[in-house]
Write an enzyme that holds these catalytic residues in place. Structure first.
Site, mmCIF file in Angstrom:
data_model
loop_
_atom_site.group_PDB
_atom_site.id
_atom_site.type_symbol
_atom_site.label_atom_id
_atom_site.label_comp_id
_atom_site.label_asym_id
_atom_site.label_seq_id
_atom_site.Cartn_x
_atom_site.Cartn_y
_atom_site.Cartn_z
ATOM 1 N N HIS A 294 0.827 -1.214 0.000
ATOM 2 C CA HIS A 294 0.000 0.000 0.000
ATOM 3 C C HIS A 294 0.865 1.268 0.000
ATOM 4 O O HIS A 294 0.449 2.297 0.538
ATOM 5 C CB HIS A 294 -1.006 -0.026 1.164
ATOM 6 C CG HIS A 294 -0.393 -0.068 2.530
ATOM 7 N ND1 HIS A 294 -0.981 -0.702 3.601
ATOM 8 C CD2 HIS A 294 0.754 0.479 3.022
ATOM 9 C CE1 HIS A 294 -0.223 -0.550 4.679
ATOM 10 N NE2 HIS A 294 0.825 0.166 4.358
ATOM 11 N N HIS B 131 -0.920 5.413 9.312
ATOM 12 C CA HIS B 131 0.471 5.899 9.308
ATOM 13 C C HIS B 131 0.545 7.267 9.958
ATOM 14 O O HIS B 131 1.047 8.227 9.371
ATOM 15 C CB HIS B 131 1.000 5.966 7.878
ATOM 16 C CG HIS B 131 0.956 4.657 7.147
ATOM 17 N ND1 HIS B 131 -0.214 4.152 6.615
ATOM 18 C CD2 HIS B 131 1.928 3.743 6.873
ATOM 19 C CE1 HIS B 131 0.046 2.977 6.038
ATOM 20 N NE2 HIS B 131 1.332 2.709 6.185
ATOM 21 N N HIS C 28 10.754 -2.986 3.414
ATOM 22 C CA HIS C 28 11.228 -1.605 3.341
ATOM 23 C C HIS C 28 11.583 -1.100 4.727
ATOM 24 O O HIS C 28 11.117 -1.619 5.739
ATOM 25 C CB HIS C 28 10.222 -0.663 2.656
ATOM 26 C CG HIS C 28 8.897 -0.462 3.332
ATOM 27 N ND1 HIS C 28 8.014 -1.474 3.610
ATOM 28 C CD2 HIS C 28 8.278 0.684 3.766
ATOM 29 C CE1 HIS C 28 6.906 -0.986 4.168
ATOM 30 N NE2 HIS C 28 7.047 0.324 4.292
ATOM 31 N N GLU D 214 5.071 -4.533 8.549
ATOM 32 C CA GLU D 214 3.652 -4.422 8.182
ATOM 33 C C GLU D 214 3.112 -5.713 7.576
ATOM 34 O O GLU D 214 1.897 -5.939 7.561
ATOM 35 C CB GLU D 214 3.462 -3.311 7.141
ATOM 36 C CG GLU D 214 3.647 -1.909 7.655
ATOM 37 C CD GLU D 214 3.477 -0.866 6.536
ATOM 38 O OE1 GLU D 214 3.405 0.316 6.865
ATOM 39 O OE2 GLU D 214 3.416 -1.249 5.345
HETATM 40 FE FE FE Z 1 2.393 1.125 5.313
#
Ligand code: FE
Ligand code: FE
Lengths: 280, 116, 280, 116
Positions: free
Chosen positions: C12, C59, C193, C240
């Site tokens: 996402h 977030h 990431h 995540e």
């Molecule tokens: Fe995210």
């Protein structure tokens, strides 16, 4: 490791706060209620707890219906009294036991609880009143606090068994906390009362007295009851009693009842307390 | 979902009630702040205009009809804040919901039981 | 009873949204990424789901650190796109599947989950981007939504096993829901990431490709890994990926991988998707 | 509590960092609204004065020193909102934290791996 000093169950009726604020402590109406707490106050003062873990529900003061936490945990350094409509009450701010609270946050999440972790939080009579009933009205509270908030307003509310399981988790968190602090666990709410609907004013002193007699020695029935059973037996707001199960669940199977007290009605509510200690 | 009134005369605050009463409870929640209370006291109609109350809800608030506010989705913990602005003892609010006068309410709901 | 149509796992990444907003869908940099989603888009469009349950993390847009929900559930009738700093993006509001959401709320609390129940909630790229990747940019979304939000920012974050258990609960909630609606469950986030610290820019395409290959056929290892294992293998924000376990946990042991796609880096992130269907 | 940097160079946002960076992140969160962004752009110092930043945090914000902001408890999801007001590509923010120039960062962290 930290120590569970005792478990205390108590009402947190807002009328108790109003009576104190109006100087009615020793009035005919209120004196018998307050006097019943004196032995427990003395016992707690003599045993000097370091931390009070207070399990209570917010009453539409710190949370609104836009976002209702099923469980919330305070990890703040300080908590102010909430404005419940009359302005904040003149009680001291509460100092948070932030170290233990974060330890508990870690244990809760590892142990598959899903709390809302609160760093900014005002606390309403649900926490104020129990603190005043146990510690009077000092210039500064003699213990640090950890607030645990349970949704008892908007359905679905947690099950009695979930409350018990939270008590078990709290027990482990105390046992695994690497200080020698003494912790008082306070389950609050109830006893029987109903504020809403045509059954408003319902109280059930017989069920209340049985609760006070059995919550220490024989809590199995209360753990097994459904949420609807609580509403039926103790009234729609009396279902707050499920929060005493957190306190009871964090204790040994065998406990000693040090003090108990019951009074009805305090305003529209069956009110009272029990102070429990693990057998050793 | 919890069915309404599985327990007689006992409105559990579940989804239908929370939905029906959302604006009403939000209006009452606004009285938690000094600003909200001042606005309500200064001009009740103007304060109520800020919230999307139904005509029935608005009338119930104006009439301080506690039973009706609850019937329309009000939850007592919110609407009690109205009683902080326009003082009403909690036991009168209870009596009104029970459909009794205060003395009867105290006797039959609270008094009798304690004396029994 | 309702039907689990399929499970979809997807990135996402906000850069995906930025690329779409800037008209870069078919640029050299982005075309291979977006093209990889087309078969899954076609499959979903052909199978017409009624409801999308989207598991994602906020977030720092809808929640701040003052009050961090470990788990949150949306029960609203409508959700607007959040303002992430550039103003709300021009995507349609999301229509909530409020009936199913409340059913899920009841099941979660009965099943000993403790969600924050949200009636007012803006949703950030964590939900917007997966919806755009699956449904394009319609004038109105063709499905109603149920957002489930997981804290993956502030530690403690939930364990992978907790995510799996939430998937099991969701499975039961779908099975017990008395309509014939078709539900698409979307686990979002990742892949590898890291945005913070001297290891920023860490990606791990090999681990990502293995994840995509195995999350359907052989997820046991991922369920057993610790939260720190996730951070180590996928980067601090790559953790995540635990949210895909909710999607996988609500499916059968045996699933068929209908489509898969991987691309790295999308901005600073390993990115891709998998579409899974229960064997029948 | 999660120990900081059990994974090298990877600051998990746990209690010590969340505590240290609370005011910094709150300042950044204020940029989620058009009003906050306008105030920041109109007079950055006056906007920063609203929050109890440490002198180090304030200096790091003023210098757009992303590595330092993170070291001082900033979490990227909040402080990224500064990059929405004062545009900075995310990959430059990454490179700054890695202590590299952008090309080296793209090559060694992102590029090499994808070509490998
Ligand atoms: Fe995210
Ligand atoms: Fe209460």
């Amino acid at each position: 490791m930290a120590e569970l000093l005792a478990g205390l169950g108590t009402s947190h009726v807002p009328s108790i706060a109003a009576a104190l604020d109006k100087g009615l402590r020793d009035s005919d109406e209120w004196k018998p209620f307050f006097d019943g707490y004196v032995p427990a106050q003395d016992w707690v003062a003599g045993h000097k707890p370091d931390i009070a873990v207070v399990i209570f529900n917010d009453h539409g003061n710190s949370f609104f219906l836009d976002r209702v936490p099923t469980l919330a945990l305070g990890v703040a350094d300080e908590y102010r009294p909430a404005d419940e409509g009359w302005g904040p009450r003149p009680v001291p701010n509460f100092i948070g036991a932030a170290d233990f609270a974060w330890h508990l946050a870690d244990r809760m999440v590892e142990g598959h609880f899903d709390p809302l972790i609160c760093r900014e939080l005002d606390v309403d009579h649900g926490m104020q009143v129990p603190m005043e009933l146990v510690f009077g009205r000092p210039d500064a509270w003699p213990v640090k606090v950890v607030p645990i908030l349970v949704n008892t307003i908007q359905y679905p509310i947690p099950t009695p068994q979930r409350m018990w399981d939270l008590g078990r988790l709290l027990r482990e968190a105390i046992a695994s906390y690497p200080t020698d602090e003494k912790i008082l666990v306070m389950g609050t709410g109830g006893l029987s009362h109903q504020l809403q609907g045509a059954r408003a004013g319902f109280i059930n002193p017989q069920a209340d007295r049985e609760w006070i007699a059995k919550i220490g020695a024989d809590p199995a029935r209360y753990r097994a009851m459904s949420r609807e059973d609580y509403v039926e037996e103790f009234g729609s707001e009396g279902a707050e009693l499920i929060m005493w199960l957190v306190m009871r669940g964090c204790m040994d199977a065998d406990v000693r009842t040090l003090h108990q007290h019951y009074f009805a009605p305090a305003s529209m509510t069956g009110a009272g307390m029990v102070l429990l200690e693990n057998m050793r | 979902m919890t069915s309404p009134d599985r327990i007689p005369d006992t409105p559990l605050f579940d989804r239908p009630r929370a939905n029906a009463g959302y604006a009403l409870n939000k209006m009452a929640m606004g009285l938690s702040s000094p600003e909200g209370r001042a606005a309500f006291l200064a001009d009740e109609d103007a304060y109520l205009d800020r919230f999307a109350l139904t005509p029935d809800q608005r009338a119930a608030v104006k009439a301080r009809d506690w039973a009706e506010m609850v019937r329309l989705g009000g939850n007592l913990f919110y609407i009690l804040k109205i009683s902080a602005v326009d003082p009403t003892p909690i036991r009168e609010i209870g009596a009104a919901q029970a459909g009794m006068d205060l003395q009867e309410f105290l006797d039959t709901r609270l008094g009798k039981v304690t004396n029994g």
